[in-house]
Design a protein around this motif. Structure first.
Motif, mmCIF file in Angstrom:
data_model
loop_
_atom_site.group_PDB
_atom_site.id
_atom_site.type_symbol
_atom_site.label_atom_id
_atom_site.label_comp_id
_atom_site.label_asym_id
_atom_site.label_seq_id
_atom_site.Cartn_x
_atom_site.Cartn_y
_atom_site.Cartn_z
ATOM 1 N N LYS A 77 63.360 16.252 66.358
ATOM 2 C CA LYS A 77 64.819 16.242 66.457
ATOM 3 C C LYS A 77 65.340 16.430 67.882
ATOM 4 C CE LYS A 77 65.604 18.083 61.787
ATOM 5 N NZ LYS A 77 66.242 19.179 61.010
ATOM 6 N N THR A 78 64.438 16.735 68.796
ATOM 7 C CA THR A 78 64.869 16.988 70.171
ATOM 8 C C THR A 78 65.408 15.707 70.799
ATOM 9 O OG1 THR A 78 63.127 18.651 70.411
ATOM 10 C CG2 THR A 78 64.204 17.891 72.420
ATOM 11 N N THR A 93 60.539 18.939 69.334
ATOM 12 C CA THR A 93 60.293 18.509 67.957
ATOM 13 C C THR A 93 60.792 17.072 67.789
ATOM 14 O OG1 THR A 93 62.445 19.131 67.005
ATOM 15 C CG2 THR A 93 60.795 20.888 67.227
#
Length: 362
Positions: free
Chosen positions: A119-120, A117
């Motif tokens: 945020k990864t 995502t």
């Protein structure tokens, strides 16, 4: 006599090394730790190695040094030991669980790709049971998505991928020296890296954030290894190749002599050197005994066994409320069983284990 599932190999050399340290009066982190770090970095062919008080602390300090923090996501396998997940959470980040390959039990690259995502920030592969994960595929995914790759090598001392020892493929590698591991310091860990900034920051995080004595530039921890532990580690590292050869020999014997129906031996990925921290079989419906029944049957015949691991990480109570589709991991948690493979297991012991298992098929 009982064949234990695990057994630390400690000889007179380790005892002498510890006695020498005790007589020296230098018990905390000192010259033995530095010597052990240098020797382990050389063994793994990495530029740096930072010793820690245990493997969990090595994971934690390594991720902090890499900048993992609140708001970040780190993709990890759903089937592994709890510390792989807990250390991500200890950084204030979120562990994201991806399923594993049903043959190798290591991270499934396709599942990792689907889990990425915005945020990864990193992917943490685990060289589970001594089997390297698919480093080529994971390196490509991380490169394509500008992610860091971390190696949890707690169970994989001396494991290799395409001729290169693990611990030097990613941003950092992390090892454990718990008594049941392929080599031990009693309790301890090690961070390996080629990145000088990771090395600098990891040393800060493992020593109260001190850039020099009593000058603290960040909030760190007391994760230091003692010279007592390092003295054991130096001796064990010299024995590691012989220990590893014995594990592989035992595993090969099991591979070629276990013929019981309903028992699937471990699969070694092409290009990998599996060092068998555990020899993990998988039971199918054709097995004459249920897993718990087989454990009792083995125990009654003097053979130790263990389940690594009985609960997939997304199903641990601390992660209640999360929802992950990890069918392979959940299936493995219900079907795997570890057999004794450590260097203390003789060929006669292997024959005994195989005979007992094969007798199940009549």
């Amino acid at each position: 006599m009982m064949i234990p599932i695990a057994q630390p190999e400690i000889g007179e050399e380790e005892i002498t090394a510890v006695t020498d340290v005790l007589r020296s009066g230098m018990l905390a982190s000192g010259p033995k730790v530095k010597a052990f770090e240098d020797a382990f970095a050389g063994y793994c062919n990495t530029s740096y190695a930072i010793a820690t008080s245990n493997g969990t602390n090595a994971l934690h300090a390594g991720m902090l040094a890499a900048g993992i923090g609140p708001g970040d996501e780190v993709i990890i396998p759903a089937f592994t030991f709890f510390a792989t997940a807990s250390t991500v959470a200890m950084c204030g980040a979120t562990p994201v669980f991806a399923d594993v390959d049903p043959r190798t039990f290591t991270l499934d690259p396709a599942a990792v790709a689907e889990a990425i995502t915005a945020k990864t920030k990193a992917v943490m592969g685990v060289h589970l049971f001594g089997q390297p994960f698919d480093l080529d595929a994971l390196q490509e995914i991380c490169s394509d998505n500008t992610l860091m790759l971390f190696e949890d090598a707690a169970q994989a001392h001396a494991a290799e991928y395409k001729g290169q020892r693990v611990g030097g493929f990613g941003t950092f590698g992390s090892f454990s020296f718990y008594p049941t591991k392929n080599m031990t310091t009693g309790e301890g860990g090690m961070i390996t890296t080629d990145d000088p900034e990771i090395e600098r920051r990891a040393r800060l995080y493992t020593n109260h954030g001190q850039s020099e004595k009593y000058l603290h530039t960040l909030i760190g921890y007391n994760y230091r290894m003692t010279d007592i532990a390092a003295a054991i580690g130096l001796v064990q590292l010299e024995k590691l190749d012989a220990y590893t050869s014995r594990r592989i020999e035992n595993a090969r014997y099991y591979d070629t002599h276990i013929r019981a129906s309903g028992i699937t031996p471990p699969t070694v990925m092409p290009g990998a050197r599996h060092v068998y921290h555990q020899y993990v079989i998988r039971l199918t419906e054709e097995c004459p005994l249920l897993r718990d029944e087989l454990i009792i049957h083995l125990k009654n015949q003097g053979i130790g066994s263990a389940i690594h691991y009985p609960i997939a990480l997304p199903d641990q109570p601390v992660f209640a409320g999360t929802s992950y589709e990890c069918p392979v991991s959940r299936s493995l948690a219900q079907s795997v069983l570890s057999l004794p493979v450590h260097p203390g297991v003789s060929q006669d012991d292997c024959e005994r284990v195989c005979r007992l298992l094969n007798d199940l098929s009549g």
